[in-house]
Each structure stands twice: as C-alpha cells, then as structure tokens.
Scaffold this active site. Structure first.
Site, PDB file in Angstrom:
ATOM      1  N   ASP A 139       0.743  -1.245   0.128  1.00  0.00           N
ATOM      2  CA  ASP A 139       0.037  -0.032  -0.052  1.00  0.00           C
ATOM      3  C   ASP A 139       1.320   1.375  -0.250  1.00  0.00           C
ATOM      4  OD1 ASP A 139      -1.907  -1.475   0.491  1.00  0.00           O
ATOM      5  OD2 ASP A 139      -2.295  -1.623   2.277  1.00  0.00           O
ATOM      6  N   GLN A 273      -2.965  -8.488  -6.255  1.00  0.00           N
ATOM      7  CA  GLN A 273      -2.341  -7.643  -6.497  1.00  0.00           C
ATOM      8  C   GLN A 273      -1.044  -8.308  -5.700  1.00  0.00           C
ATOM      9  OE1 GLN A 273      -4.343  -3.644  -5.645  1.00  0.00           O
ATOM     10  NE2 GLN A 273      -5.602  -4.547  -5.855  1.00  0.00           N
TER      11      GLN A 273
END
Length: 754
Positions: A139, A273
């Site tokens: 992130d 991801q």
C-alpha cells in the site's frame, strides 16, 4: 513481493561480515513457539529466491506476541541461540511490536533469570537487543519512505489488468470501475490513475467534495461526447466521503448506470495485487535496504534507538522507527477527524502537488474558464524511442493547455522540426497515450546543428515561445547546440527544458531516465526465464549481453535484480585475470547445490572481450564442470508497454517541466523578454533526493562526451553490493550519513522524487 530479495540480502550480508544469521519462520509466532521455527541460514538457503513472490520464511499475525507472556517466551528462544540483533520486515504493526520488545528486553531477561530459565551471565552477555526495520507493504502506507517494498510490484499487477481491460472496454464502449487495495492509503489508486489516464479516482486521504456525484457524471458524459470510447474510474478499497462514509465500487456503478445509462462493469483486483513475480525496482530496493539494515545493526549501540531503513528520493536513509510509526498513526487520526489536507501533507507519498497533477491531467477546463497566455509551446522527442515518452508528452500537453498555452507537437525529432512537421495538439489527441510504448510523435537521433536556420525559421513561423525536449543523449547534445546558437538566432532565446528519456540512463543531470525501468524489467524477466530454462538440466552458465552503449547501468542493475554472478561494464575496466577469477568462482559455486550461473555484459564494455570471446572462454575453462549458453537481448529492451514507474515518472517529471516553462513565460509576459541566461536552458532530473533543474552549460563539465556518459554515476556505488551478494570480496559504502536522520515533512510543492 520483494521480501525475498530483502531476506537474501540480510542473510548474505550477515554471513559476509562474519555473523551467524537465523531464519525465524512464521513471523512473531515462530519466535514465540521457537524450536524448528528458528533455524540457522547459510548462503545456499537463499539461492534462487529473488524471482519468488511472497516470503520463503512465512509471515503470520500473532496474538501471543502482543502479551508480555508471549514476548517472554520469544526472548527465551532468542537467548538460547544468542540472537541479539533483529531485522524485521513488515508494516507499522510488526515494527511497533519489535520496538516494544526491544524496550522490554532487559526486563524480560531479568525475569527469565529470576525464574531460573537463563543464568546471570547470559543477562550480562546479551543485555541489549538491536532492532532495524524494513517496510514491506504493497500500500506504500508508511510515513518516512518514498516507497515500501512490494508497492512497485503491486502496481505492475494493477497495470497488467488495466491494460487488458482497456483493450476490451474500447471495443464495447464501456465504463469500468476498478477497485484496488489501500484500506487507509490511496497511493496505489492515485498512481494507477496517473499511469492509465483514468477519468476519476477515489482516495481515503482526499475525499471528493460535496456534489461529486453530479461532477463525475458530467465529466464522464463530456468525455463520451468527445468520442472517448472508454471510461475508467479507480477506487481505493478504503475510499470515503467527507463524512467518513465509505464510497464503494458498487455504489459508483449504480450511480453511473442510473444517471447515464452506460454499460458499466466492476472489477475488484483483490489479492492478485499481492501475487506474481517481484519487479526489478522492488528487488533492487529490497537488496539495498537489506544490506543497509545489516550495517545499521552492526553499528548500533545500546543508546541507538530502533531505526527503519527508508528510501528518500534515490538514497537509502535510516530514520527513527517510532517517529515514522507515530507519523503513520497521525495520518489515520487526521482522517478520522476529517482533517484531510493535513492527512495528505503527513502522508508524504501523496503530496498535494501529486494530487493536483492528477486532477489537472484528467479535468479539462472550458475555454471560458482558461486564461489564455497567447504563448505557444513546442514538444519534441529526440533520440532512440523509450517506453514512457508518450506518457511524458501527454502530461506536457495537458498541463500546458490547462496553463492556457497552445501546445504544438513536433514530429520526427529535429529533422521533422526543420521540415515543418509541426501541428497544434489538443487535449483529446493525447488520450490513451500513457500505456503505449515507443514514441507516437516519432523520434530521430539527428542533431539540430545542420538544420539551425530551418529550425529557427519554423520557430518563427509557429511563434514558439518555449520548447520541451524529451529524449536521450542526443537531446542533451541538441540542447547544447541550440544554446550555442542563441547568439546567432534570437528564436532560440526562449525557455528550453529537457526531460531525460533513454533506456541507457546515461544523461548527465539525472539519476534516472524515462524508459530505463522498463528496459530493466525486460532484462530481469528474460534472465528469470533463461535461468528457469536450465532447471533440471546439467550445470549451466548463461552469458547475456545488454544494451546501454558505454553506460553499464542496465548490466549492473540487471545483474543486481536477477542475482547474477558477474556484470562486465565499461566503467570498471577488467582484464583476462578478472575473467579467469570469475570462471574459477563459478566452478567453485557449481560444486554446491547451486547449478546455474548468470553473467551480464554491457554491449560496449570492451572492444576485445566481446560476448563471443567471453562465451568461448567460459565454455573452454568450464569444460567438464558446466556448459555455456549466450543470449544477446538487443532491441527487446527498447520495446514493450512502459512499466508503472516509467508512466508515473514520465508524467510527474514532464508536468513539473511544464510548470517551470509556465513560470518562465509568466516572468516575460508583456515585457517581450529574451531569455539568454544559462538558467533558461536546463535539464530536469532527479539528483539524490530532489527534482532539480540544472543549466545545460553547467552540465558540460560533468560529461564524458567521448563515451556519452556522465563523469560521475550514482549507481556505481551499488556495484560492490552486487559483488557481495554474489560472494565476492568487496567493500561496500553504506548510506551517506551512516546514522539516524530526523523524519522530514515535505513541503506542499515538494513531490517525492520517485
């Protein structure tokens, strides 16, 4: 992704400096449980793991470690093996846990001694625990570092999906709502939006203003009216409105279908991801951080606070761990309390100028809203094509138009300039350019020298008031020629700026060039495949030739990312004795369980030691131990879709170049000013931690013109790191300061350099 590169670097650097290194499996749970979860690692334990996603030592959330009782068990297990240095790779939770453990360490040992589990001597001998952290998080949500390990690889996965969706969506005239990870941080969403030219993006730190529903629908319908067949909306999973209520992808789909009646699909990328092969950037970043972490542990004293190894611009730095954790927690607190501007400022990686750039590139203002400057700005590509050039042109055109200028595209480099291949280019003309490789404007290596009269005439005819040149070393030489021609041709007395774009990464004035990251990923992917092709066969060594002219950047960094045994480059002369020692080194290596070798050679590293010569030498000397194969990668390195890094970097640096042009033109507004000073003709690049405009006249003294490279190149400092990780003797220069730095807040205008 990339964690294994960090594990490999820590193990090998630790062994290199003579330390015993232990794997702790399954995170803190393994530390609490002890036994077979804590195992000594050797050199071969981390062989062939660079290309593997995830982490070979596992990771787990651990309730036990949150209690003092659990930490007591963990301390007992570590003391048994004499472990007093801890390298932790994780997010802010893992790093906070490590710091608590460090603070309690002496108290835990005393308690263990009191209970008779360890003796008093062990308490004195192991009285202090050193902790160094590295941040592994896709992130990019940790304050104090420009990039966390795994973020770039996650962007690769996202862009692969976005590129695939864009091709199908354009055929069907569809709207796609893509949900990417980022529960508390919108970095992935923002960069994905920049990298694919999305119509709208929703982030947790920067909620849309009241009435966003209507604004978004107007924007989407305007784009459809301009014949745009595809709409893309990117949503971070933690997106919220100003009242802290979630904005979900389904909610957005409902809105678009109800208000506009568009065929709309939702794609939630989820754990895709987190998977796949780590990118070249992540492997190099993690290797640098792993080595720096070991050095930091060796240099630590009982007084040294726990630190985290971070990336600032292009430098590895050490920051106080708890200050970074505190700032990360402050971001969340600011968001919870609705102080969103402060949250963005604290975040760092999402600086206000980055958000403004994203909004300027996607929102076209009406002609009525724009203040026309009556200035014409030319954009030209020069040199060999490089992936990311098109993203840079798109950003320049859109920022220029939103600043009120008329933008002119110059086709086919300086040659096309001289012939008058110049056309005004509009907002919609550059739609969909970010993901395209090569150069849509066309580019040539021709220098302007012999066309100066004609180019000056074209500048006059099209009333060009400023010039943005995007290209490689030829663009730099061209800028020098235009600078020298200012005395003779007043048409060249305008602001000119060059943005470096070349796979070779050999332009003075910048640590990075657009296109080099894409080429590096091609090299790394190819090396992975080549190594895999030998899987299960007899012992084999591959000799691979990379591009770069006389610049060894691709060979050296490709070797670091692919885990090569040697990289031959022009900047570090070598002779037959070095080749012989490399062969002997590989012969020794082949006696272990490692059965594959990889050697990279920069195309112009030596006139006589050619790829064929090295291949024949290795084949002859390795006879009976290993056989050899060679591979010349050639123009594969120049092609392909640009990597997320190159799209993002091309967009940001080009937008910044246009802001500089606009400020220069504003200075001269109504004054008819001629620009003749050195600071009006510059190269814009990354230098260490910052984006810097450097006058081309000053860069001359820093250039080796014969070999077309800068006299000093930052990446040569990483050369020993590659050798150490391949088991050669080398002395490694660690972070500039080699000590803790304070955590710095970026100003509102300071973009993270990378």
């Amino acid at each position: 992704m990339g964690m294994n590169a960090a594990v490999r670097a820590v193990v090998r650097m630790g062994i290199y400096v003579g330390a015993k290194v232990y794997f702790i499996y399954e995170g803190y749970q393994g530390m609490v449980d002890g036994g077979s979860n804590i195992v000594e690692a050797d050199w071969e334990s981390v062989s062939s793991i660079l290309q593997v996603g995830g982490t070979i030592i596992g990771s787990a959330r651990c309730k036990d470690f949150r209690s003092r009782e659990g930490r007591l068990k963990a301390a007992a297990n570590l003391i048994q093996l004499g472990i007093t240095n801890l390298c932790v790779i994780g997010g802010d939770g893992s790093l906070t846990g490590a710091n608590i453990f460090r603070r309690e360490w002496s108290g835990l040992l005393e308690e263990l001694a009191k209970d008779g589990k360890i003796d008093k001597e062990a308490v004195q001998r192991h009285g202090h625990l050193n902790v160094v952290g590295m941040v592994g998080s896709i992130d990019n949500d940790f304050c104090g570092t420009d990039m966390t390990i795994g973020t770039d690889s996650a962007l690769h996965r996202i862009m692969e999906v976005v590129d695939a969706i864009m091709t199908t969506a354009q055929s069907h005239q569809r709207t796609f709502v893509l949900e990417v990870m980022g529960r508390h941080c919108g970095y992935l969403a923002l960069v994905s939006a920049l990298a694919c030219g999305a119509d709208w993006v929703f982030l947790p730190e920067s909620p849309p203003e009241e009435g966003w529903q209507e604004d978004m629908c107007i924007k989407l319908s305007e784009n459809r009216a301009r014949k745009k067949r595809l709409n893309i909306i990117i949503v971070a999973e933690g997106a919220i409105d100003t009242q802290n209520k979630p904005i979900t992808s389904e909610q957005i789909k409902e809105l678009v279908v109800t208000q506009l009646g568009y065929d709309t699909r939702v794609t939630i990328l989820g754990h895709v991801q987190r998977g796949g092969t780590p990118s070249a950037f992540d492997r190099i970043l993690a290797s640098r951080m792993g080595v720096e972490a070991v050095v930091a542990l060796l240099q630590a004293t009982p007084e040294t606070p726990a630190c985290v190894v971070s990336l600032s611009g292009n430098q590895a730095v050490r920051l106080p761990l708890m200050e970074c954790v505190q700032m990360t927690q402050d971001v969340q607190k600011a968001m919870d309390e609705g102080r969103f501007k402060e949250a963005v400022k604290l975040r760092g990686s999402l600086c206000p100028s980055g958000l403004e750039c994203a909004s300027r590139l996607r929102l076209q203002l009406n002609g009525r809203e724009l203040r026309q400057t009556n200035c014409n700005v030319g954009v030209v590509n020069v040199g060999a094509p490089a992936a990311g050039m098109n993203a840079a042109v798109r950003a320049a055109v859109r920022v220029g138009i939103s600043d009120g200028h008329k933008m002119f595209a110059v086709y086919d480099g300086f040659e096309g300039f001289a012939k008058g291949n110049i056309k005004e280019i509009g907002w919609a003309d550059v739609g969909g350019w970010t993901g395209q490789g090569g150069s849509i404007l066309g580019t040539k290596r021709t220098l302007p020298g012999k066309y100066l009269e004609d180019i000056a005439a074209q500048m006059r005819a099209h009333r060009i008031n400023a010039l943005l040149i995007i290209g490689g070393f030829e663009a730099y030489l061209g800028l020098l020629e235009l600078s020298a021609a200012r005395e003779k041709h007043e048409e060249f007395c305008v602001p000119m700026v060059m943005v470096p774009a070349t796979v070779s990464n050999n332009v003075p004035g910048s640590d990075f060039s657009i296109g080099a990251d894409t080429a590096l990923n091609t090299i790394t992917d190819t090396c992975d495949r080549i190594k895999q092709s030998a899987s299960g066969t007899k012992r084999r060594v591959f000799i691979i030739e990379t591009m770069g002219g006389f610049c060894g950047y691709l060979a050296n960094m490709g070797a670091l990312a692919a885990g090569a045994d040697a990289a031959y480059i022009f900047e570090e002369p070598f002779d037959i004795r070095d080749l012989q020692s490399n062969v002997e080194h590989l012969t020794e290596k082949m006696k272990t369980t490692i059965q594959r070798g990889l050697v990279l050679r920069n195309e112009s590293c030596s006139e006589n030691y050619t790829t064929d010569f090295i291949y024949q030498l290795y084949s002859e000397e390795g006879r009976g131990v290993f056989d050899c194969r060679k591979n010349v990668l050639g123009h594969m390195q120049q092609g392909g879709a640009p990597s997320p890094f190159d799209r993002n970097f091309g967009t940001k640096i080009s937008a910044r170049a246009m802001q500089w042009i606009s400020s220069k033109l504003k200075e001269s507004l109504g004054k008819g000013k001629r620009f003749v000073s050195d600071d009006s003709i510059c190269v814009l690049g990354i230098s260490k931690r910052n984006l810097v405009f450097q006058p081309v006249a000053e860069l001359k003294k820093e250039t080796d013109f014969e070999h077309r490279i800068p006299k000093e190149q930052w990446w040569l400092k990483l050369r020993p790191l590659m050798k150490i990780l391949a088991k050669y003797k080398a002395s490694f220069e660690v972070s500039e300061a080699g000590q803790l730095e304070p955590v710095q807040h970026r100003g509102p205008e300071e973009p993270a350099a990378i």
